[in-house]
Design an enzyme around this catalytic site. Structure first.
Site, PDB file in Angstrom:
ATOM      1  N   PHE A   1      40.717  39.340  52.833  1.00  0.00           N
ATOM      2  CA  PHE A   1      39.760  40.366  52.425  1.00  0.00           C
ATOM      3  C   PHE A   1      38.571  40.264  53.365  1.00  0.00           C
ATOM      4  O   PHE A   1      37.936  39.204  53.461  1.00  0.00           O
ATOM      5  CB  PHE A   1      39.307  40.166  50.987  1.00  0.00           C
ATOM      6  CG  PHE A   1      38.329  41.228  50.522  1.00  0.00           C
ATOM      7  CD1 PHE A   1      38.784  42.440  50.023  1.00  0.00           C
ATOM      8  CD2 PHE A   1      36.965  41.016  50.612  1.00  0.00           C
ATOM      9  CE1 PHE A   1      37.896  43.421  49.618  1.00  0.00           C
ATOM     10  CE2 PHE A   1      36.066  41.992  50.202  1.00  0.00           C
ATOM     11  CZ  PHE A   1      36.535  43.198  49.709  1.00  0.00           C
TER      12      PHE A   1
ATOM     13  N   ASP B   1      35.848  34.496  59.438  1.00  0.00           N
ATOM     14  CA  ASP B   1      35.141  35.150  58.345  1.00  0.00           C
ATOM     15  C   ASP B   1      34.717  34.062  57.365  1.00  0.00           C
ATOM     16  O   ASP B   1      35.516  33.563  56.580  1.00  0.00           O
ATOM     17  CB  ASP B   1      36.068  36.164  57.669  1.00  0.00           C
ATOM     18  CG  ASP B   1      35.420  36.867  56.477  1.00  0.00           C
ATOM     19  OD1 ASP B   1      34.383  36.392  55.997  1.00  0.00           O
ATOM     20  OD2 ASP B   1      35.986  37.874  56.008  1.00  0.00           O
TER      21      ASP B   1
ATOM     22  N   LYS C   1      26.606  36.646  52.031  1.00  0.00           N
ATOM     23  CA  LYS C   1      26.591  36.051  50.703  1.00  0.00           C
ATOM     24  C   LYS C   1      25.573  34.917  50.586  1.00  0.00           C
ATOM     25  O   LYS C   1      24.392  35.144  50.395  1.00  0.00           O
ATOM     26  CB  LYS C   1      27.997  35.621  50.303  1.00  0.00           C
ATOM     27  CG  LYS C   1      28.958  36.795  50.024  1.00  0.00           C
ATOM     28  CD  LYS C   1      30.292  36.312  49.508  1.00  0.00           C
ATOM     29  CE  LYS C   1      31.252  37.455  49.231  1.00  0.00           C
ATOM     30  NZ  LYS C   1      30.980  38.188  47.994  1.00  0.00           N
TER      31      LYS C   1
END
Length: 392
Positions: free
Chosen positions: A130, A215, A244
């Protein structure tokens, strides 16, 4: 018309947080939940950490926004700190992880373009990944449920099965620009990539001239007990996307790169209006103040072991409900035997918040500042939830 003016894109849980403090969320109805969902790995230092509140409040009284047409001192400071503590030489700030990934993809393709190889545009990714919700990042993730209904898939992305080296070798070729991978798949079900595989990917990129993009949007900023998860393997990427946890709850992302990998990103090739604004930089610098303190990451690893052992004991006790503990540091998942939605409902009844993921997994992403007592409470609430579902 539905009962809300909001887009109907979320099946929201029927709880309404009103106030947060550390690891706890206080709801509008007076209930208090132990929040081990962490805003999906965002609230790295919990809710309303005093140092972050002070940094944001101070900056809010000075300056909110000017744009990247001007120098932003907080950007320069944060970029230099990130470069000092990582592989990177260059940093581009964004508002989100998806934007950081977009920048990473553009950086890789532009690198080959300026080297006289414009045909090298293909990014190889892995099933279960994702990488975001933009048109490019859903193409990178390759999951049908996110692609459906949005027109043709953006070209230049190839998915191979997770852990299938032969398929990866078959996919690589003269048009390969980069390999993009999460050191630990988050949405895919807390699936770690082995150190051996990470080293192999680095070697494949070095030999082929492709770039290695990591990522670390979910796994970064101390989540695994190192500043970034790839450090456990000893491998360094050419480009890395983060977000995040670096903002601790404030929208911040960044694309980090070596000077060589970023060499194609000249003036005018990329931009952002809000990315790296003074408010975001003040908070992100405050997050680093805490995470880089002596002993902080060692404490994350110690608490992670306590939590992992506790969860494993519950799995052993209730094998008809829970099957396996996965993950690293305070990025842990429990693979469920029953549907994870059923287990998650039982957790909420026990006043513990977790996050569903793929492969029938529930993620636990507590604040890195969670106390030993809070971890023990979480384990007991998992046990309570499992007991409520176990076969009599």
């Amino acid at each position: 018309m539905s009962g809300s003016a909001l887009f109907d894109t979320y099946a929201r849980i029927p709880v309404s947080p009103e106030r947060g403090e550390g690891s706890w969320l206080h709801m509008s109805d007076g209930d208090r939940y132990l929040d081990f969902s962490g805003g999906i790995a965002v609230n790295s230092l919990g809710h309303c950490h005093p140092h972050l509140v002070a940094a944001l409040t101070e900056q809010a009284g000075k300056l909110w926004h000017t744009s990247n047409l001007f120098e932003i001192p907080g950007q320069r400071r944060l970029a230099e700190r990130l470069a000092e503590h990582t592989f990177a030489d260059k940093v581009f700030f964004t508002n989100s992880g998806a934007e950081a990934l977009e920048c990473a993809i553009k950086t890789a393709r532009r690198y080959h373009f300026q080297k006289g190889q414009p045909e090298r545009i293909d990014i190889i990714t892995f099933e279960g990944a994702f990488h975001g919700r933009t048109l490019a990042t859903i193409a990178a993730g390759g999951q049908a449920k996110y692609l459906e209904g949005f027109g043709p898939k953006a070209p230049g992305f190839m998915q191979v099965p997770f852990g299938d080296r032969e398929a990866l070798l078959a996919a690589m070729g003269e048009t390969t620009a980069a390999i993009l991978i999460e050191p630990i798949q988050g949405e895919g079900g807390i699936r770690p990539v082995s150190g051996e595989t990470m080293r192999d990917l680095r070697d494949l990129c070095d030999r082929s001239g492709a770039l290695l993009i990591l990522d670390e949007v979910q796994s970064g900023v101390g989540r695994t007990g190192r500043l970034f998860a790839h450090e456990w393997s000893g491998v360094t990427p050419d480009i890395m996307a983060i977000a995040k946890g670096i903002g601790g709850g404030f929208p911040v992302g960044a694309c980090l790169a070596t000077e060589e990998a970023a060499s194609g990103m000249a003036a005018g090739t990329h931009g952002t209006t809000f990315g790296g604004n003074p408010l975001a930089m003040a908070v992100a610098n405050a997050v680093l103040d805490v995470v880089l303190e002596d002993g902080f990451l060692e404490e994350v690893s110690r608490k992670a072991l306590l939590f992992k052992q506790g969860l494993a004991s519950v799995v052993d006790e209730f094998p008809d409900v829970l099957a396996q503990v996965r993950g690293s540091g305070l990025m842990l998942g429990v693979k469920c035997v029953m549907p994870n939605a059923t287990v998650n409902t039982a957790l909420r009844a026990a006043r513990l918040l977790a996050v569903p993921a793929g492969d029938n997994v529930l993620r636990f992403l507590p604040p890195l500042t969670a106390s030993d007592d809070e971890i023990r409470i979480a384990v007991e609430r998992v046990r309570e939830a499992a007991a409520s579902l176990a076969t009599p």
